[in-house]
Motif scaffolding. Structure first.
Motif: not given
Length: 329
Positions: A306-307, A310, A313, A324
């Motif tokens: 998911d890094d 993130k 984004q 973040v």
């Protein structure tokens, strides 16, 4: 992982995928801003706190701002000479750091007037000059084990997946060069000097300098000159040769810069940063084809983090990566 926990991740992944594959809007750019001045000031001013689980005779380990640990060689009254305790404590220290999920970057420096004067000859003489064993072969076998153990003292820095930044001031002599060449980034003060000192005490350096320094500097001629003569390399020459990447006016400025850099690195995805270090070390020691194979084997799993989502984004929304929250690693 429970279905309830997986849903947000899948939703985020799908949303970002749609945005990335959509036609680019005029004027839309992705940019990640560097550390702001307040973040730099915070990195420099934060009071050090003793890091839990790190209690040593020759080292002091403190927690800096964010996810930074500061490892200091802490024998200023002995010019930070490396005694028997140091050689085992460095291994213990960096093995713990490697497993510390809260640590993302390490700064290593020397307390007092210099980085280190190298081996503490008075403390180490019995070990090196009076090896145990009933005959030459057994004494040699004993020395082999000792040297192998001392090599690990600095190899453990290279094996640590967290980036290690050396902040050097004053003398960096003998085994100090072995230490810093195992670090990932080297900054120094204008008063710093470097000596491959072993020939002056009748030894060939054997714990890393002769193996790592040629790869760091890239000039075998210069390495040979330094190793054969034990002459001093001053800060400006260290910069021009590539031994250090930046030179600062004094120790305080060097440490400030090292912590600012550490804070910037720590703001990135720990998976990305540590994977980068592992790949760089592997690539240095292997052919290009082997390095590429290692990279695709590594990223076939790590790209699923998911890094990535993130970070992308944050870039699309023009947010600083420090905003973040990445999971611990």
């Amino acid at each position: 992982m429970a279905k309830a926990e997986m849903a947000p991740s899948r939703g985020l992944r799908g949303s970002l995928t749609r945005r990335l594959l959509a036609p680019t809007q005029p004027g839309l750019t992705c940019s990640c801003r560097p550390l702001s001045s307040p973040a730099q000031d915070e990195a420099s001013r934060a009071a050090p706190v003793e890091a839990p689980g790190h209690s040593y005779q020759s080292l002091r380990v403190t927690s800096g701002p964010g996810h930074i640990l500061h490892v200091q060689i802490n024998r200023p009254e002995k010019r930070n000479a490396m005694n028997k305790a140091f050689w085992s404590e460095m291994v213990e220290c960096f093995n713990k750091i490697s497993e510390d999920a809260g640590c993302r970057t390490v700064v290593i420096s020397g307390e007092g007037k210099m980085f280190t004067s190298g081996i503490d000859l008075m403390d180490m003489a019995p070990v090196l000059l009076q090896p145990q064993g009933d005959d030459a072969a057994r004494r040699s076998w004993y020395l082999r084990k000792i040297i192998s153990r001392y090599q690990e003292t600095f190899s453990v820095i290279e094996k640590c997946p967290k980036p290690v930044i050396a902040a050097i001031h004053g003398g960096c002599i003998g085994a100090g060069v072995d230490l810093i060449t195992a670090c990932d980034i080297r900054y120094c003060a204008q008063d710093a000097f470097f000596q491959v000192k072993e020939v002056d005490i009748g030894l060939a350096a054997d714990v890393g300098t002769l193996q790592r320094l040629p790869r760091v500097i890239g000039s075998q001629s210069l390495v040979n000159e330094l190793a054969f003569t034990a002459r001093r390399m001053m800060a400006d020459e260290a910069l021009s040769s590539g031994l250090v990447s930046r030179v600062f006016p004094d120790k305080e400025a060097t440490l400030d810069a090292a912590f600012t850099l550490a804070a910037e690195i720590s703001s990135k995805s720990p998976l990305a940063v540590q994977g980068t270090k592992v790949s760089l070390v592997y690539a240095r020691d292997h052919p290009v084809a082997a390095g590429l194979e290692f990279a695709h084997n590594w990223n076939m799993s790590m790209l699923q983090t998911d890094d990535v989502l993130k970070s992308v984004q944050a870039a699309m929304e023009k947010k600083d990566l420090k905003s973040v929250t990445f999971s611990r690693l």
